[in-house]
Design a protein around this motif. Sequence first.
Motif, short mmCIF file in Angstrom:
data_model
loop_
_atom_site.label_atom_id
_atom_site.label_comp_id
_atom_site.label_asym_id
_atom_site.label_seq_id
_atom_site.Cartn_x
_atom_site.Cartn_y
_atom_site.Cartn_z
N MET A 239 0.87 -1.17 0.00
CA MET A 239 0.00 0.00 0.00
C MET A 239 0.92 1.23 0.00
O MET A 239 1.07 1.92 1.01
CB MET A 239 -0.94 0.03 1.22
CG MET A 239 -1.99 1.14 1.15
SD MET A 239 -3.05 1.20 2.62
CE MET A 239 -1.89 1.85 3.84
N HIS A 240 1.59 1.44 -1.14
CA HIS A 240 2.48 2.59 -1.26
C HIS A 240 1.72 3.85 -0.89
O HIS A 240 0.57 4.03 -1.29
CB HIS A 240 3.04 2.69 -2.68
CG HIS A 240 3.76 1.46 -3.12
ND1 HIS A 240 3.81 1.05 -4.44
CD2 HIS A 240 4.44 0.52 -2.42
CE1 HIS A 240 4.50 -0.07 -4.53
NE2 HIS A 240 4.90 -0.41 -3.32
N THR A 241 2.37 4.71 -0.12
CA THR A 241 1.70 5.89 0.43
C THR A 241 2.40 7.16 0.03
O THR A 241 3.61 7.31 0.23
CB THR A 241 1.64 5.79 1.97
OG1 THR A 241 0.95 4.58 2.34
CG2 THR A 241 0.92 6.98 2.56
N ASN A 242 1.65 8.07 -0.59
CA ASN A 242 2.19 9.36 -1.04
C ASN A 242 1.87 10.43 -0.02
O ASN A 242 0.72 10.54 0.43
CB ASN A 242 1.60 9.71 -2.41
CG ASN A 242 1.88 8.63 -3.44
OD1 ASN A 242 3.04 8.32 -3.72
ND2 ASN A 242 0.83 8.03 -3.99
N PHE A 243 2.87 11.23 0.35
CA PHE A 243 2.72 12.19 1.44
C PHE A 243 3.35 13.52 1.06
O PHE A 243 4.40 13.57 0.42
CB PHE A 243 3.40 11.64 2.70
CG PHE A 243 3.06 12.39 3.96
CD1 PHE A 243 1.96 12.04 4.71
CD2 PHE A 243 3.85 13.44 4.39
CE1 PHE A 243 1.63 12.73 5.88
CE2 PHE A 243 3.54 14.13 5.56
CZ PHE A 243 2.43 13.77 6.31
N SER A 244 2.66 14.59 1.46
CA SER A 244 3.20 15.93 1.21
C SER A 244 2.71 16.88 2.29
O SER A 244 1.76 16.58 3.01
CB SER A 244 2.77 16.45 -0.17
OG SER A 244 1.37 16.73 -0.19
N THR A 245 3.37 18.02 2.39
CA THR A 245 2.95 19.08 3.30
C THR A 245 2.95 20.39 2.52
O THR A 245 3.39 20.45 1.36
CB THR A 245 3.89 19.22 4.50
OG1 THR A 245 5.18 19.62 4.03
CG2 THR A 245 4.01 17.91 5.26
#
Length: 356
Positions: A239-245
């Motif tokens: 479950m590859h997870t993409n993250f940003s702020t």
Amino acid sequence: MIFAEYIWLDATQPTQGLRSKTRMVRCDVETPGPRDFPDWSFDGSSTSQADGSNSDCALAPVCVVKDPIRGGDSYLVLCEVFNADGSPHATNMRASLRAVLNAGALEQDPWIGFEQEYTLMKAGRPLGFPTEGYPGPQGPYYCGIGADRAFGRDIAETHARYCQEAGLLYYGLNAEVMPGQWEFQIGYRGDDRDDPSLLNAADHLWIARYILHRIAEKAGLIASLENKPIKGDWNGAGMHTNFSTLQTRAEGGIEAIRKATERLSHRHDHHISVYGDGLADRLTGLHETCSISDFKVGNADRGASIRIPLGVELNGAGYFEDRRPGANADTYRVATTLAATVCEIDDTQTTHEKAA
């Protein structure tokens, strides 16, 4: 009166499962939200969440979408689980995510997206596998077309349509590397009306899982989220997870991404501990993974722990992809841990909050 399907996470170990039950609700609102549905209760002794002598647990609605399975004026009502005194149940990881967000992570406007892989199983074997032995080796199945390459497309397509009808942040789908294996994505789709915030995206992924299991159930199949459903020279499921702020998405955000990955490197073991059961079977260093004992950042590298997509490197801003979470990982745990690490929140000091 309308149908409302109340959905919650149980206390099954080592991986929490979904439970649901139905009730009729009087609803006169055209587009109802969580506050338009009453709290409810369930027998926690039957879900490993309470003792028989004091078995009632409370359900508090937190996310409501249209029910594409029943159709009409029916709704899916995702709930948090609470104890009788109003405190979050120990299995309520959504409350932990709320606590980290309210402790300061929310100020950085974090976004998250999930790439959910799953394997359609029948009689203990993936679709496309013969009764005995194995199919041809991996290669033609990824994004494959044809009855000899794509197995279970009807399930994946029905799931896509239902997720769209429910109003979820459904991005897309594709056949994966192993026969019977598929992927769908939940997250930001380039539409400014989308809400890819951590709570919303994590809620939508759990609801999408619920819909998937119901579709597979009707077809007499199991939608397995095991990290390595078939041992040997076959890809596992992640479950590859993409993250940003706000900082990583701003001009020059690549520097903020580098700082974030540096923080992630120092908490690798902690992240691994909450990224799913049976993760060691998948993170072997083979089959597009980095070894579970290593931490590696790479540009466009699917053998890294953290991948910096090519477009992000070229644009100098955007997001990073955490390739470590397994297919059976809890989205709330993943989001909580990423937010705490990247946004520098001491999650060991945060506590569950009472209000949903």
